[in-house]
Write a protein that holds these residues in place. Structure first.
Motif: not given
Length: 246
Positions: A191, A194-195, A240, A245-246
């Motif tokens: 998480e 991702r941020w 990535m 994550i994307n």
């Protein structure tokens, strides 16, 4: 085991010092490369795994570096690796060479010459050297030094090339073998990444996730260790590429 410290301690750097101390860890090797970088008037170094044609991130290939994370972020954001004359040369040659961002910009065929100049000038690294190296298994890499000093002489280039070979050989011995795979990342670590990929600062992430800044940094630092990265930019790039994550 070869005594690399003994081999290098006989080499006198331009500032009159010789390389001292053990080479038993990545921190020791980073210290030595910093010493070499400063002695030759560079601003920093990078140990780079030679990227294959499917790699689009310089940060993801940095094994050890003091080049600013902002430089790596700007380089990757501009998509400079694909048309890089330096990367193309490293893929086909093992001969050390100097670089000049302005000269290289004229050789790019993707129209990103000015963007490349801007990235290197912003980091105060318009000139430097790339020193191809390899390990016992034949895996190829390069050690780069960058800065704004004048172009190195042939004698300096040969001395740096010798040092690079010795240091990289030692790095391949001490580099941790127990790298954990991306599957070991926790939900909170993913998480946070991702941020981070979305450009959020630690303060912004803390507010969004209702956590303290200390806790956010803890998750990010733990993810960095798990993905065997040297900084947050490289960690995001590796996550990535792994599809986390994307």
């Amino acid at each position: 085991m070869i005594d690399f410290t003994a081999d290098m301690s006989s080499l006198v750097l331009p500032d009159g010092r010789s390389i001292r101390g053990p080479l038993g860890s990545e921190d020791d090797i980073k210290r030595v490369l910093n010493q070499v970088s400063e002695a030759y008037g560079f601003r920093g170094f990078m140990v780079l795994a030679i990227p294959d044609t499917g790699c689009h991130s310089l940060a993801a290939q940095a094994l050890l570096t003091t080049w600013a994370s902002e430089f790596l972020r700007r380089y990757d954001s501009a998509g400079l690796i694909d048309g890089s004359p330096v990367i193309q040369r490293l893929r086909r040659s093992t001969i050390p060479f100097t670089y000049d961002a302005h000269q290289l910009a004229r050789r790019r065929l993707d129209g990103k010459g000015e963007a490349a100049i801007s990235v290197f000038e912003h980091a105060n690294m318009p000139r430097g050297v790339y020193l191809p190296v390899h390990d016992a298994a034949g895996h190829r890499a390069a050690i780069a030094f960058g800065g704004d000093r004048p172009v190195v002489s042939n004698d300096e280039l040969q001395a740096l090339n010798l040092l690079a070979g010795l240091v990289y050989s030692r790095l391949t011995e001490v580099r941790p073998r127990d790298r954990r795979g991306p599957g070991s990342l926790s939900r909170r670590e993913i998480e946070c990444l991702r941020w981070a990929a979305a450009g959020k600062t630690t303060i912004e992430m803390a507010r969004i996730m209702a956590l303290s800044e200390y806790t956010v940094n803890h998750y990010l630092n733990r993810a960095t260790r798990k993905l065997d990265s040297v900084n947050r930019v490289q960690t995001v790039a590796k996550a990535m590429r792994a599809g986390l994550i994307n």
